[in-house]
Motif scaffolding. Structure first.
Motif, PDB file in Angstrom:
ATOM      1  N   GLU A   9       0.829  -1.211   0.000  1.00  0.00           N
ATOM      2  CA  GLU A   9       0.000   0.000   0.000  1.00  0.00           C
ATOM      3  C   GLU A   9       0.857   1.252   0.000  1.00  0.00           C
ATOM      4  O   GLU A   9       0.587   2.222  -0.721  1.00  0.00           O
ATOM      5  CB  GLU A   9      -0.936  -0.006   1.211  1.00  0.00           C
ATOM      6  CG  GLU A   9      -2.116  -0.951   1.043  1.00  0.00           C
ATOM      7  CD  GLU A   9      -2.909  -1.133   2.335  1.00  0.00           C
ATOM      8  OE1 GLU A   9      -4.137  -1.184   2.259  1.00  0.00           O
ATOM      9  OE2 GLU A   9      -2.289  -1.239   3.420  1.00  0.00           O
ATOM     10  N   VAL A  12       2.017   2.005  -3.494  1.00  0.00           N
ATOM     11  CA  VAL A  12       0.972   2.537  -4.363  1.00  0.00           C
ATOM     12  C   VAL A  12       0.650   3.980  -3.992  1.00  0.00           C
ATOM     13  O   VAL A  12       0.572   4.865  -4.846  1.00  0.00           O
ATOM     14  CB  VAL A  12      -0.298   1.667  -4.293  1.00  0.00           C
ATOM     15  CG1 VAL A  12      -1.420   2.315  -5.084  1.00  0.00           C
ATOM     16  CG2 VAL A  12      -0.008   0.275  -4.801  1.00  0.00           C
ATOM     17  N   VAL A  13       0.512   4.203  -2.700  1.00  0.00           N
ATOM     18  CA  VAL A  13       0.220   5.563  -2.245  1.00  0.00           C
ATOM     19  C   VAL A  13       1.320   6.508  -2.715  1.00  0.00           C
ATOM     20  O   VAL A  13       1.051   7.608  -3.211  1.00  0.00           O
ATOM     21  CB  VAL A  13       0.097   5.614  -0.707  1.00  0.00           C
ATOM     22  CG1 VAL A  13       0.145   7.046  -0.208  1.00  0.00           C
ATOM     23  CG2 VAL A  13      -1.187   4.934  -0.267  1.00  0.00           C
ATOM     24  N   PHE A  16       0.819   7.786  -6.169  1.00  0.00           N
ATOM     25  CA  PHE A  16      -0.202   8.819  -6.333  1.00  0.00           C
ATOM     26  C   PHE A  16       0.175  10.123  -5.644  1.00  0.00           C
ATOM     27  O   PHE A  16      -0.259  11.194  -6.065  1.00  0.00           O
ATOM     28  CB  PHE A  16      -1.561   8.290  -5.873  1.00  0.00           C
ATOM     29  CG  PHE A  16      -2.131   7.288  -6.831  1.00  0.00           C
ATOM     30  CD1 PHE A  16      -2.625   7.695  -8.062  1.00  0.00           C
ATOM     31  CD2 PHE A  16      -2.139   5.934  -6.528  1.00  0.00           C
ATOM     32  CE1 PHE A  16      -3.130   6.778  -8.961  1.00  0.00           C
ATOM     33  CE2 PHE A  16      -2.635   5.003  -7.428  1.00  0.00           C
ATOM     34  CZ  PHE A  16      -3.131   5.423  -8.647  1.00  0.00           C
ATOM     35  N   GLY A  30      -3.345  12.887  -2.840  1.00  0.00           N
ATOM     36  CA  GLY A  30      -2.730  11.719  -3.455  1.00  0.00           C
ATOM     37  C   GLY A  30      -2.826  10.503  -2.554  1.00  0.00           C
ATOM     38  O   GLY A  30      -3.131   9.399  -3.004  1.00  0.00           O
ATOM     39  N   GLU A  31      -2.587  10.706  -1.271  1.00  0.00           N
ATOM     40  CA  GLU A  31      -2.658   9.603  -0.322  1.00  0.00           C
ATOM     41  C   GLU A  31      -4.045   8.982  -0.326  1.00  0.00           C
ATOM     42  O   GLU A  31      -4.196   7.747  -0.377  1.00  0.00           O
ATOM     43  CB  GLU A  31      -2.322  10.094   1.085  1.00  0.00           C
ATOM     44  CG  GLU A  31      -0.890  10.573   1.246  1.00  0.00           C
ATOM     45  CD  GLU A  31      -0.619  11.063   2.665  1.00  0.00           C
ATOM     46  OE1 GLU A  31       0.388  10.676   3.251  1.00  0.00           O
ATOM     47  OE2 GLU A  31      -1.433  11.855   3.194  1.00  0.00           O
ATOM     48  N   TYR A  33      -6.437   9.088  -2.597  1.00  0.00           N
ATOM     49  CA  TYR A  33      -6.769   8.352  -3.812  1.00  0.00           C
ATOM     50  C   TYR A  33      -6.021   7.033  -3.866  1.00  0.00           C
ATOM     51  O   TYR A  33      -6.589   6.000  -4.237  1.00  0.00           O
ATOM     52  CB  TYR A  33      -6.471   9.185  -5.061  1.00  0.00           C
ATOM     53  CG  TYR A  33      -6.928   8.479  -6.309  1.00  0.00           C
ATOM     54  CD1 TYR A  33      -8.256   8.551  -6.714  1.00  0.00           C
ATOM     55  CD2 TYR A  33      -6.050   7.695  -7.055  1.00  0.00           C
ATOM     56  CE1 TYR A  33      -8.689   7.874  -7.834  1.00  0.00           C
ATOM     57  CE2 TYR A  33      -6.477   7.003  -8.169  1.00  0.00           C
ATOM     58  CZ  TYR A  33      -7.801   7.098  -8.559  1.00  0.00           C
ATOM     59  OH  TYR A  33      -8.230   6.406  -9.665  1.00  0.00           O
ATOM     60  N   GLY A  34      -4.758   7.069  -3.468  1.00  0.00           N
ATOM     61  CA  GLY A  34      -3.948   5.855  -3.490  1.00  0.00           C
ATOM     62  C   GLY A  34      -4.554   4.738  -2.660  1.00  0.00           C
ATOM     63  O   GLY A  34      -4.689   3.601  -3.125  1.00  0.00           O
TER      64      GLY A  34
END
Lengths: 160, 160
Positions: A9, A12-13, A16, A30-31, A33-34
DNA sequence: CAGATTGTTCATAAAATAATGAACGATCTG
DNA sequence: CAGATCGTTCATTATTTTATGAACAATCTG
């Protein structure tokens, strides 16, 4: 429940968060949405706050921004009063929303400004006027191209 | 010499300050380019400082940034020890430089990150794995499209 | 070479941006 | 209706970004 971010995770974060940076959006957006992007289940504000360890205010405002250009979809969860969200995963929708909300306004403003400049041009000395007029034409050319490229780019992103 | 900005100059500078904002560049960078863009003659640091009323440090650093992606051209002025500059007015050159310097690095970094994620994926539970794999594929699709659009956009901006 | 001039660098200050969390209004629940 | 639950807002704080200007190195000038 709502454990800390796993290694995956985090990665991925991170992606974004970088994208958010490119788009001049707050890191927290961004966090959010990620986390939603890799979550199979819809999440509510409380889940998100705990997962990312950010404040309720940031979470609420971040979601507001994400909703504003359709990067996030509200989801009804039966028997739960809270608001849940999933990430919109169709790129075209997000890009279109983002362009309309965050880019278009600026472009339009540019147009008005250009008109005003044209009117100010009259007061210049002849030699400067010639040069400046050339530059203004060039600038308008740029504007035209930008305006032409935009819809094209949107179309480029084909529907699924 | 080096009077304050005229009304017209202010307007033009304003346009470029906005563009700088969109590109996450410091305001002063936009100001510098704006002044150079409408100046028929090359300008040196001193001219620019005085015209914009910004510090020498900002001016020097701003020009450094502008040079880094070719938005500004050094010009030799006979009999003057100072460095002079004119604005590069060919959009394609500027955009190409900007993309190479400020965008490309980020995109590449994204690729590496993606690899790492693939490897982390193994440790997930089967059901989550399936979902996440789907998302990762999608993300890669986005990346491909972005990478494809970029050179196309550059080409779209035709020479002259 | 001594003194000027010019551009850069970088520690510090100033300004802009984002995050926090308490206060609030709205809605639900029994 | 009284209390509880939720989400939003906004004044304040924290963080990040940008600008400043003095110190410096490099180059020129006589």
């Amino acid at each position: 429940m709502a454990a800390a971010l796993s290694e995956l995770e985090k990665e991925v974060v991170n992606i974004f968060v970088r994208i958010a940076g490119l788009l001049s959006l707050p890191r927290s957006v961004g966090e959010l949405y990620g986390v939603l992007f890799i979550s199979p289940e819809p999440m509510c504000i409380d889940d998100l706050m705990r997962k990312l360890k950010i404040s309720k205010g940031s979470t609420s405002q971040g979601l507001k921004i994400l909703r504003s250009f359709g990067a996030v979809n509200p989801v009804y969860v039966a028997g739960d009063r809270r608001d849940f969200f999933t990430a919109e995963a169709e790129l075209r929708k997000i890009v279109a929303g983002f362009v309309n909300e965050q880019i278009r306004p600026h472009l339009n403003n540019g147009k008005e400004r250009m008109m005003r400049i044209e009117s100010l041009l009259i007061e210049e000395t002849p030699d400067r006027k010639e040069f400046i007029a050339e530059r203004m034409e060039r600038l308008q050319g740029w504007q035209k191209r930008a305006n032409a490229l935009l819809p094209f780019a949107l179309n480029f992103i084909k529907p699924e």
